[in-house]
Write a protein that holds these residues in place. Structure first.
Motif, PDB file in Angstrom:
ATOM      1  N   LYS A 299      -1.120  -1.054   8.358  1.00 32.09           N
ATOM      2  CA  LYS A 299      -0.150  -1.612   7.111  1.00 32.09           C
ATOM      3  C   LYS A 299      -0.965  -1.865   6.077  1.00 32.09           C
ATOM      4  CE  LYS A 299       3.313  -3.817   9.998  1.00 32.09           C
ATOM      5  NZ  LYS A 299       3.886  -5.159  10.710  1.00 32.09           N
ATOM      6  N   LYS A 300      -2.147  -2.476   6.108  1.00 32.71           N
ATOM      7  CA  LYS A 300      -2.981  -2.694   4.994  1.00 32.71           C
ATOM      8  C   LYS A 300      -3.410  -1.399   4.379  1.00 32.71           C
ATOM      9  CE  LYS A 300      -4.536  -7.164   6.379  1.00 32.71           C
ATOM     10  NZ  LYS A 300      -5.579  -8.076   6.996  1.00 32.71           N
ATOM     11  N   LEU A 301      -3.405  -0.293   5.007  1.00 34.26           N
ATOM     12  CA  LEU A 301      -3.888   0.785   4.506  1.00 34.26           C
ATOM     13  C   LEU A 301      -2.925   1.654   3.847  1.00 34.26           C
ATOM     14  CD1 LEU A 301      -6.146   2.610   7.350  1.00 34.26           C
ATOM     15  CD2 LEU A 301      -6.820   2.003   5.412  1.00 34.26           C
ATOM     16  N   LYS A 302      -1.721   1.438   4.218  1.00 39.50           N
ATOM     17  CA  LYS A 302      -0.493   1.921   3.792  1.00 39.50           C
ATOM     18  C   LYS A 302       0.036   1.515   2.460  1.00 39.50           C
ATOM     19  CE  LYS A 302       3.770   4.319   3.770  1.00 39.50           C
ATOM     20  NZ  LYS A 302       3.635   4.753   2.759  1.00 39.50           N
ATOM     21  N   GLU A 303      -0.456  -0.161   2.482  1.00 34.21           N
ATOM     22  CA  GLU A 303      -0.341  -0.759   1.006  1.00 34.21           C
ATOM     23  C   GLU A 303      -1.291   0.153  -0.159  1.00 34.21           C
ATOM     24  OE1 GLU A 303      -0.853  -4.643   1.536  1.00 34.21           O
ATOM     25  OE2 GLU A 303       0.998  -4.901   2.845  1.00 34.21           O
ATOM     26  N   LEU A 304      -2.632   0.263   0.608  1.00 31.99           N
ATOM     27  CA  LEU A 304      -3.602   0.814  -0.349  1.00 31.99           C
ATOM     28  C   LEU A 304      -3.199   2.310  -0.776  1.00 31.99           C
ATOM     29  CD1 LEU A 304      -6.829  -0.238   1.260  1.00 31.99           C
ATOM     30  CD2 LEU A 304      -5.813  -1.253  -0.812  1.00 31.99           C
ATOM     31  N   LEU A 305      -2.383   3.001   0.194  1.00 35.35           N
ATOM     32  CA  LEU A 305      -1.862   4.307   0.124  1.00 35.35           C
ATOM     33  C   LEU A 305      -0.763   4.326  -1.207  1.00 35.35           C
ATOM     34  CD1 LEU A 305      -1.549   7.336   0.508  1.00 35.35           C
ATOM     35  CD2 LEU A 305       0.092   6.764   2.153  1.00 35.35           C
TER      36      LEU A 305
ATOM     37  N   GLN B  45      -0.232   2.025  -3.513  1.00 32.19           N
ATOM     38  CA  GLN B  45      -0.761   1.496  -4.741  1.00 32.19           C
ATOM     39  C   GLN B  45      -1.658   2.598  -5.359  1.00 32.19           C
ATOM     40  OE1 GLN B  45      -3.092  -2.042  -3.770  1.00 32.19           O
ATOM     41  NE2 GLN B  45      -1.355  -3.331  -3.336  1.00 32.19           N
ATOM     42  N   GLY B  46      -1.951   3.673  -4.748  1.00 27.79           N
ATOM     43  CA  GLY B  46      -2.649   4.813  -5.200  1.00 27.79           C
ATOM     44  C   GLY B  46      -4.081   4.443  -5.078  1.00 27.79           C
ATOM     45  N   ILE B  47      -4.651   3.798  -4.315  1.00 33.16           N
ATOM     46  CA  ILE B  47      -5.969   3.577  -4.094  1.00 33.16           C
ATOM     47  C   ILE B  47      -6.410   4.618  -3.142  1.00 33.16           C
ATOM     48  CG2 ILE B  47      -7.685   1.741  -3.193  1.00 33.16           C
ATOM     49  CD1 ILE B  47      -5.793  -0.313  -4.558  1.00 33.16           C
ATOM     50  N   LEU B  48      -5.846   5.042  -2.212  1.00 32.56           N
ATOM     51  CA  LEU B  48      -6.188   5.912  -1.017  1.00 32.56           C
ATOM     52  C   LEU B  48      -5.206   7.166  -1.400  1.00 32.56           C
ATOM     53  CD1 LEU B  48      -6.496   3.865   2.379  1.00 32.56           C
ATOM     54  CD2 LEU B  48      -8.465   4.758   0.863  1.00 32.56           C
ATOM     55  N   THR B  49      -5.939   8.333  -0.945  1.00 38.88           N
ATOM     56  CA  THR B  49      -4.952   9.455  -0.981  1.00 38.88           C
ATOM     57  C   THR B  49      -4.447   9.589   0.512  1.00 38.88           C
ATOM     58  OG1 THR B  49      -7.139  11.018   0.101  1.00 38.88           O
ATOM     59  CG2 THR B  49      -6.897  10.574  -2.500  1.00 38.88           C
ATOM     60  N   GLU B  50      -3.445  10.424   0.442  1.00 41.74           N
ATOM     61  CA  GLU B  50      -2.825  10.636   1.882  1.00 41.74           C
ATOM     62  C   GLU B  50      -3.675  11.207   2.740  1.00 41.74           C
ATOM     63  OE1 GLU B  50      -0.080  10.761   4.566  1.00 41.74           O
ATOM     64  OE2 GLU B  50       0.384   9.978   2.586  1.00 41.74           O
ATOM     65  N   GLU B  51      -4.669  12.014   2.561  1.00 44.07           N
ATOM     66  CA  GLU B  51      -5.743  12.546   3.550  1.00 44.07           C
ATOM     67  C   GLU B  51      -6.686  11.365   3.930  1.00 44.07           C
ATOM     68  OE1 GLU B  51      -5.489  13.872   0.275  1.00 44.07           O
ATOM     69  OE2 GLU B  51      -4.111  15.546   1.160  1.00 44.07           O
ATOM     70  N   GLU B  52      -7.075  10.384   2.935  1.00 44.67           N
ATOM     71  CA  GLU B  52      -7.973   9.406   3.394  1.00 44.67           C
ATOM     72  C   GLU B  52      -7.206   8.472   4.246  1.00 44.67           C
ATOM     73  OE1 GLU B  52     -10.935   8.817  -0.415  1.00 44.67           O
ATOM     74  OE2 GLU B  52      -8.762   8.088  -0.566  1.00 44.67           O
TER      75      GLU B  52
END
Length: 200
Positions: free
Chosen positions: A174-180, A182-189
């Motif tokens: 869930k935390k990773l999804k929030e980062l995604l 917010q544009g902090i992570l790319t879909e691949e990451e």
């Protein structure tokens, strides 16, 4: 495999799909006629249960509010009694008729140590090791026997804590999804990290 064999196999699969759909529709009508709360009817329908007893009133007390029915099927126990096995996300509930009185046995899925399904020509035989005892149910329709066995295996593992980290893993995802988002992570990451957390 000849053309005729291929056609026969496709026809057989189409027939089985049609029959499964018909059974499913008949089960929905049957379930909706039962004297059960709407939440239990919905759970049985959502689980795709089509092999049910006529009287499921004992389920009302047996299935707690926090439980969700995962699957159910009918078989015969070692005492030659008709039983309905209901697997929830927490318990295995066994409804049995004995001298016209409905009896309910609730087994915490933490107690289920082993699930073995033997498929015969028409039916499945389910053997469970519960604590230090063996529980054998036979004459289960082959299709629901497979689904029921898979659900008992899955939910007993979760209950026994083999998926203890599951809640923590979900939180991390869930935390990773929030980062995604917010544009902090790319879909691949995001996908790579998610696979790493879930160990897939």
């Amino acid at each position: 495999m000849g053309l005729f064999d291929l056609f026969s196999k496709k026809q057989k699969n189409a027939n089985q799909s049609f029959l499964a759909e018909q059974r499913g529709q008949q089960a929905i009508v049957k379930i909706n006629k039962l004297a059960l709360p709407e939440r239990l009817k919905k759970q049985l329908i959502d689980a795709g249960v089509f092999d049910i007893c006529e009287d499921l009133a004992p389920l009302i007390a047996a299935v707690k509010d926090e439980e969700i029915i995962q699957y159910a099927a009918i078989g015969i126990n070692e005492h030659s009694e008709n039983v309905m096995l209901v697997c929830s996300n927490r318990n295995l509930i066994i409804l049995k008729k004995k001298h016209s009185d409905e009896q309910v046995e609730v087994i915490d899925l933490k107690q289920v140590k082993s699930v073995i399904l033997k498929n015969q020509l028409m039916y499945g035989e389910l053997s469970l090791i519960v604590g230090n005892q063996s529980l054998d149910i036979n004459s289960i329709n082959k299709v629901p026997a497979d689904i029921l066995a898979d659900n008992i295996k899955k939910w007993s593992k979760i209950a026994q804590g083999e998926d203890d980290d599951f809640d923590q893993q979900l939180e991390q995802v869930k935390k990773l999804k929030e980062l995604l988002d917010q544009g902090i992570l790319t879909e691949e990451e995001f996908q790579a990290k998610k696979k790493q957390i879930l160990k897939i």
